[in-house]
Scaffold this motif. Structure first.
Motif, short mmCIF file in Angstrom:
data_model
loop_
_atom_site.label_atom_id
_atom_site.label_comp_id
_atom_site.label_asym_id
_atom_site.label_seq_id
_atom_site.Cartn_x
_atom_site.Cartn_y
_atom_site.Cartn_z
N ILE A 81 -16.31 0.34 -0.22
CA ILE A 81 -14.95 0.52 0.29
C ILE A 81 -14.03 0.76 -0.90
O ILE A 81 -14.01 -0.02 -1.84
N CYS A 95 -10.49 2.20 6.09
CA CYS A 95 -9.81 1.91 7.35
C CYS A 95 -8.55 2.74 7.53
O CYS A 95 -7.96 2.75 8.59
N CYS A 100 -5.90 -4.28 6.36
CA CYS A 100 -7.23 -4.66 6.82
C CYS A 100 -7.79 -5.77 5.94
O CYS A 100 -7.18 -6.15 4.94
N HIS A 102 -10.23 -5.66 3.90
CA HIS A 102 -10.53 -5.18 2.55
C HIS A 102 -9.30 -5.25 1.66
O HIS A 102 -9.39 -5.60 0.49
ZN ZN Z 1 -10.43 -1.57 5.11
#
Ligand code: ZN
Length: 132
Positions: A81, A95, A100, A102
């Motif tokens: 990510i 995302c 989010c 992350h």
């Molecule tokens: Zn994310």
């Protein structure tokens, strides 16, 4: 008259309770993902093998460049990510969101490890974990 007053108090109490519930609900729905990221970060910090991508960590830190980007590995999604940090604001490329889990994780990394050295200094996970 007494009954009327009691009724009014009851209505007022219910109204206040509903307002509180709505406030709590808003707080939860906007922060739940970020909180998940914070939880994942704490989990990762306390894990024995921080480099293991097959560990029980939901998110693992792969690479961190102060104020530029953070690369994470999501063990649920089984993919890397990429978090871009623009003027201190993290944005998750995966995302396409800034709130989010992350991003929550990246904010923790930044707060914990960021601004120790010059901006843009690339730090490997080894640097981050073992060179404190
Ligand atoms: Zn994310």
């Amino acid at each position: 008259m007494i009954a009327m007053t009691a009724m009014a108090i009851k209505v007022a109490t219910i109204t206040i309770m509903m307002m509180m519930m709505i406030t709590i609900n808003i707080k939860f729905t906007t922060n739940v993902s970020l909180d998940e990221g914070t939880f994942a970060f704490m989990h990762w910090m306390n894990s024995e093998d921080k480099k293991s991508l097959t560990s029980q960590n939901p998110i693992v830190l792969v690479k961190f460049v102060n104020d530029k980007h953070t690369i994470l590995y999501d063990t649920d999604l089984q993919s890397e990510i990429y978090i871009e940090i623009d003027n201190g604001v993290p944005y998750c490329k995966h995302c396409k969101a800034d709130d989010c889990s992350h991003v929550g994780f990246a904010i923790c990394v930044e707060q914990f490890y960021g601004h120790r050295r010059g901006s843009g200094t690339e730090e490997t996970v080894e640097d981050i974990i073992f060179d404190n």
